[in-house]
Design a protein around this motif. Sequence first.
Motif, PDB file in Angstrom:
ATOM      1  N   ALA A  15       0.828  -1.202   0.000  1.00  0.00           N
ATOM      2  CA  ALA A  15       0.000   0.000   0.000  1.00  0.00           C
ATOM      3  C   ALA A  15       0.866   1.257   0.000  1.00  0.00           C
ATOM      4  CB  ALA A  15      -0.939  -0.002   1.200  1.00  0.00           C
ATOM      5  N   LEU A  16       1.936   1.239   0.763  1.00  0.00           N
ATOM      6  CA  LEU A  16       2.848   2.389   0.800  1.00  0.00           C
ATOM      7  C   LEU A  16       3.512   2.591  -0.554  1.00  0.00           C
ATOM      8  CD1 LEU A  16       4.254   4.628   2.383  1.00  0.00           C
ATOM      9  CD2 LEU A  16       6.001   2.943   3.004  1.00  0.00           C
ATOM     10  N   LYS A  17       3.948   1.505  -1.182  1.00  0.00           N
ATOM     11  CA  LYS A  17       4.575   1.598  -2.502  1.00  0.00           C
ATOM     12  C   LYS A  17       3.600   2.187  -3.513  1.00  0.00           C
ATOM     13  CE  LYS A  17       4.497  -1.551  -5.449  1.00  0.00           C
ATOM     14  NZ  LYS A  17       4.444  -2.619  -6.365  1.00  0.00           N
ATOM     15  N   ASN A  18       2.365   1.706  -3.507  1.00  0.00           N
ATOM     16  CA  ASN A  18       1.366   2.219  -4.448  1.00  0.00           C
ATOM     17  C   ASN A  18       1.081   3.691  -4.195  1.00  0.00           C
ATOM     18  OD1 ASN A  18       1.153  -0.269  -5.671  1.00  0.00           O
ATOM     19  ND2 ASN A  18      -0.595  -0.898  -4.437  1.00  0.00           N
ATOM     20  N   TRP A  19       1.018   4.081  -2.912  1.00  0.00           N
ATOM     21  CA  TRP A  19       0.755   5.475  -2.587  1.00  0.00           C
ATOM     22  C   TRP A  19       1.899   6.373  -3.042  1.00  0.00           C
ATOM     23  CZ3 TRP A  19       3.074   9.109   0.597  1.00  0.00           C
ATOM     24  CH2 TRP A  19       2.324  10.268   0.835  1.00  0.00           C
ATOM     25  N   VAL A  20       3.129   5.947  -2.788  1.00  0.00           N
ATOM     26  CA  VAL A  20       4.293   6.752  -3.186  1.00  0.00           C
ATOM     27  C   VAL A  20       4.351   6.870  -4.705  1.00  0.00           C
ATOM     28  CG1 VAL A  20       6.816   6.771  -3.253  1.00  0.00           C
ATOM     29  CG2 VAL A  20       5.640   6.316  -1.109  1.00  0.00           C
ATOM     30  N   LEU A  21       4.135   5.758  -5.410  1.00  0.00           N
ATOM     31  CA  LEU A  21       4.151   5.817  -6.870  1.00  0.00           C
ATOM     32  C   LEU A  21       3.084   6.761  -7.396  1.00  0.00           C
ATOM     33  CD1 LEU A  21       4.734   2.135  -8.010  1.00  0.00           C
ATOM     34  CD2 LEU A  21       6.223   4.088  -8.396  1.00  0.00           C
ATOM     35  N   LEU A  22       1.910   6.708  -6.802  1.00  0.00           N
ATOM     36  CA  LEU A  22       0.827   7.552  -7.265  1.00  0.00           C
ATOM     37  C   LEU A  22       1.111   9.028  -7.007  1.00  0.00           C
ATOM     38  CD1 LEU A  22      -1.968   7.369  -8.574  1.00  0.00           C
ATOM     39  CD2 LEU A  22      -2.928   7.408  -6.291  1.00  0.00           C
ATOM     40  N   VAL A  23       1.531   9.359  -5.796  1.00  0.00           N
ATOM     41  CA  VAL A  23       1.759  10.769  -5.447  1.00  0.00           C
ATOM     42  C   VAL A  23       2.957  11.334  -6.211  1.00  0.00           C
ATOM     43  CG1 VAL A  23       2.422  12.323  -3.577  1.00  0.00           C
ATOM     44  CG2 VAL A  23       0.659  10.624  -3.205  1.00  0.00           C
ATOM     45  N   VAL A  24       4.086  10.656  -6.139  1.00  0.00           N
ATOM     46  CA  VAL A  24       5.292  11.157  -6.805  1.00  0.00           C
ATOM     47  C   VAL A  24       5.108  11.149  -8.320  1.00  0.00           C
ATOM     48  CG1 VAL A  24       7.742  10.721  -7.180  1.00  0.00           C
ATOM     49  CG2 VAL A  24       6.786  10.513  -4.903  1.00  0.00           C
ATOM     50  N   GLY A  25       4.494  10.108  -8.832  1.00  0.00           N
ATOM     51  CA  GLY A  25       4.252  10.041 -10.277  1.00  0.00           C
ATOM     52  C   GLY A  25       3.334  11.141 -10.758  1.00  0.00           C
ATOM     53  N   ASN A  26       2.286  11.427 -10.006  1.00  0.00           N
ATOM     54  CA  ASN A  26       1.380  12.511 -10.392  1.00  0.00           C
ATOM     55  C   ASN A  26       2.075  13.864 -10.335  1.00  0.00           C
ATOM     56  OD1 ASN A  26      -0.906  11.046 -11.044  1.00  0.00           O
ATOM     57  ND2 ASN A  26      -1.643  11.021  -8.944  1.00  0.00           N
ATOM     58  N   LEU A  27       2.898  14.062  -9.308  1.00  0.00           N
ATOM     59  CA  LEU A  27       3.644  15.322  -9.235  1.00  0.00           C
ATOM     60  C   LEU A  27       4.608  15.459 -10.407  1.00  0.00           C
ATOM     61  CD1 LEU A  27       4.435  15.549  -5.425  1.00  0.00           C
ATOM     62  CD2 LEU A  27       2.878  16.993  -6.739  1.00  0.00           C
ATOM     63  N   PHE A  28       5.274  14.365 -10.766  1.00  0.00           N
ATOM     64  CA  PHE A  28       6.210  14.406 -11.876  1.00  0.00           C
ATOM     65  C   PHE A  28       5.478  14.641 -13.199  1.00  0.00           C
ATOM     66  CE2 PHE A  28       9.269  12.311 -14.849  1.00  0.00           C
ATOM     67  CZ  PHE A  28      10.292  13.217 -14.671  1.00  0.00           C
ATOM     68  N   ALA A  29       4.343  13.978 -13.397  1.00  0.00           N
ATOM     69  CA  ALA A  29       3.559  14.187 -14.616  1.00  0.00           C
ATOM     70  C   ALA A  29       3.042  15.630 -14.685  1.00  0.00           C
ATOM     71  CB  ALA A  29       2.407  13.196 -14.680  1.00  0.00           C
ATOM     72  N   ALA A  30       2.627  16.184 -13.548  1.00  0.00           N
ATOM     73  CA  ALA A  30       2.169  17.575 -13.532  1.00  0.00           C
ATOM     74  C   ALA A  30       3.318  18.520 -13.864  1.00  0.00           C
ATOM     75  CB  ALA A  30       1.582  17.918 -12.170  1.00  0.00           C
ATOM     76  N   TRP A  31       4.505  18.225 -13.333  1.00  0.00           N
ATOM     77  CA  TRP A  31       5.673  19.057 -13.629  1.00  0.00           C
ATOM     78  C   TRP A  31       6.006  19.005 -15.124  1.00  0.00           C
ATOM     79  CZ3 TRP A  31      10.754  17.519 -15.033  1.00  0.00           C
ATOM     80  CH2 TRP A  31      11.687  18.540 -15.023  1.00  0.00           C
ATOM     81  N   LEU A  32       5.953  17.805 -15.707  1.00  0.00           N
ATOM     82  CA  LEU A  32       6.215  17.676 -17.137  1.00  0.00           C
ATOM     83  C   LEU A  32       5.157  18.397 -17.963  1.00  0.00           C
ATOM     84  CD1 LEU A  32       7.361  13.959 -17.403  1.00  0.00           C
ATOM     85  CD2 LEU A  32       8.774  15.987 -17.716  1.00  0.00           C
ATOM     86  N   GLY A  33       3.906  18.301 -17.531  1.00  0.00           N
ATOM     87  CA  GLY A  33       2.830  19.013 -18.233  1.00  0.00           C
ATOM     88  C   GLY A  33       3.006  20.515 -18.159  1.00  0.00           C
TER      89      GLY A  33
END
Length: 82
Positions: A15-33
């Motif tokens: 659950a922690l891995k999924n949460w970290v991937l989701l939060v960090v990944g979304n932040l990174f995708a937003a930064w790229l956007g």
Amino acid sequence: MHDLVTLAALTDGTALKNWVLLVVGNLFAAWLGLRAFRHFVKDDWGGMTTMAVAAIFVAGLVWFPDESKTLLEGLWDKVREA
């Protein structure tokens, strides 16, 4: 005994891995956007296209990790066969 089973489920880490991937990944995708939008405003079409493709790739890895893993494994198998 039930509390120990619940505690073991909490310390699995999935659950922690999924949460970290989701939060960090979304932040990174937003930064790229955001960077892609900056390139759009500056009329830098090459930079905008590169950032948009990178954002799509990251979004695929974040929102569909199992499907991305299967796709990348399939691509790697094709490379190894060649």
